[in-house]
Design a protein around this motif. Structure first.
Motif, short mmCIF file in Angstrom:
data_model
loop_
_atom_site.label_atom_id
_atom_site.label_comp_id
_atom_site.label_asym_id
_atom_site.label_seq_id
_atom_site.Cartn_x
_atom_site.Cartn_y
_atom_site.Cartn_z
N PHE A 282 0.83 -1.20 0.00
CA PHE A 282 0.00 0.00 0.00
C PHE A 282 0.87 1.25 0.00
O PHE A 282 0.56 2.22 -0.69
CB PHE A 282 -0.97 0.01 1.18
CG PHE A 282 -2.07 1.01 0.99
CD1 PHE A 282 -3.14 0.73 0.15
CD2 PHE A 282 -2.01 2.24 1.61
CE1 PHE A 282 -4.14 1.67 -0.06
CE2 PHE A 282 -3.01 3.18 1.41
CZ PHE A 282 -4.07 2.90 0.58
N GLU A 283 1.96 1.22 0.75
CA GLU A 283 2.87 2.38 0.78
C GLU A 283 3.48 2.63 -0.59
O GLU A 283 3.66 3.77 -1.01
CB GLU A 283 3.97 2.18 1.83
CG GLU A 283 3.46 2.32 3.25
CD GLU A 283 4.48 1.94 4.30
OE1 GLU A 283 5.61 1.50 3.94
OE2 GLU A 283 4.16 2.07 5.49
N SER A 284 3.80 1.56 -1.33
CA SER A 284 4.40 1.73 -2.66
C SER A 284 3.40 2.30 -3.66
O SER A 284 3.79 2.91 -4.65
CB SER A 284 4.98 0.41 -3.16
OG SER A 284 3.96 -0.50 -3.49
N LEU A 285 2.11 2.14 -3.40
CA LEU A 285 1.09 2.71 -4.29
C LEU A 285 1.01 4.22 -4.17
O LEU A 285 0.58 4.90 -5.09
CB LEU A 285 -0.29 2.11 -3.98
CG LEU A 285 -0.52 0.67 -4.38
CD1 LEU A 285 -1.89 0.19 -3.89
CD2 LEU A 285 -0.42 0.50 -5.88
N ASN A 286 1.39 4.75 -2.99
CA ASN A 286 1.33 6.18 -2.73
C ASN A 286 -0.07 6.73 -3.02
O ASN A 286 -0.24 7.72 -3.73
CB ASN A 286 2.40 6.91 -3.56
CG ASN A 286 2.65 8.30 -3.02
OD1 ASN A 286 2.40 8.59 -1.85
ND2 ASN A 286 3.15 9.17 -3.88
N LEU A 287 -1.07 6.04 -2.49
CA LEU A 287 -2.48 6.38 -2.70
C LEU A 287 -3.09 6.66 -1.33
O LEU A 287 -2.88 5.89 -0.40
CB LEU A 287 -3.18 5.18 -3.36
CG LEU A 287 -4.60 5.33 -3.84
CD1 LEU A 287 -4.66 6.25 -5.06
CD2 LEU A 287 -5.17 3.97 -4.22
N PRO A 288 -3.84 7.76 -1.19
CA PRO A 288 -4.48 8.01 0.11
C PRO A 288 -5.37 6.84 0.52
O PRO A 288 -6.05 6.24 -0.32
CB PRO A 288 -5.32 9.27 -0.14
CG PRO A 288 -4.71 9.92 -1.34
CD PRO A 288 -4.13 8.80 -2.17
N ILE A 289 -5.36 6.50 1.79
CA ILE A 289 -6.09 5.34 2.30
C ILE A 289 -7.57 5.40 1.93
O ILE A 289 -8.17 4.39 1.58
CB ILE A 289 -5.89 5.18 3.83
CG1 ILE A 289 -6.48 3.86 4.32
CG2 ILE A 289 -6.49 6.31 4.61
CD1 ILE A 289 -5.50 2.74 4.32
#
Length: 163
Positions: free
Chosen positions: A127-134
């Protein structure tokens, strides 16, 4: 003056534009997300499909091959070699049912169960590698779950156009 009472026939060329297709961004996103998993799973000696099957087993083992087929949305002929490989790696055990030898039961070995702890960092790192807001990630997953539910209710090969 344009006659607005006559609907315009759709331009089929517009429908055939790649940037107008739902299927392509889903396909591309799937491939790109799977590619992001590769460096996270490679040190664990796992492929993405093996990781999916293990997540099912960590929740549901022991269970049947047909249960895994249903949850992973894979064909049996795709799943069987994958399970054989996981068995060779020492993570699962395959046993035929004594009541019906067509039914194969899959259980985790101790090594397969212990692997769960080593995989615990994968979802967060991913999820961190996606750099997408939760919030966007949660909303996207909800939409995809809804789409999958709808697609599962459409019979294969059916024409979904309204008459």
């Amino acid at each position: 003056m344009t006659d607005v009472s006559q609907p315009q026939a759709p331009n089929t060329d517009d429908y055939l534009r790649l940037d107008r297709q739902l299927c392509f961004p889903l396909y591309a996103a799937s491939r790109l997300v799977t590619r992001l998993y590769q460096p996270l799973l490679e040190p664990l000696g796992l492929t993405y499909p093996q990781y999916i099957v293990l997540m099912i087993l960590w929740e549901d083992a022991p269970c049947t091959v047909s249960h895994i087929v249903e949850r992973a949305m894979l064909n049996t002929n795709t799943l069987t070699p994958l399970l054989k490989r996981l068995e060779q790696l020492g993570y699962v055990r395959r046993t035929r049912s004594t009541a019906d030898e067509r039914v194969v039961q899959i259980s985790l070995t101790d090594a397969g169960a212990e692997l769960k702890g080593r995989c615990g960092c994968v979802p967060t790192a991913m999820f961190e590698s996606l750099n997408l807001p939760i919030e966007k990630g949660i909303a996207l997953k909800g939409l995809l779950d809804e789409l999958i539910t709808h697609l599962n209710s459409v019979p294969a090969g059916s024409d979904t156009r309204a008459d």
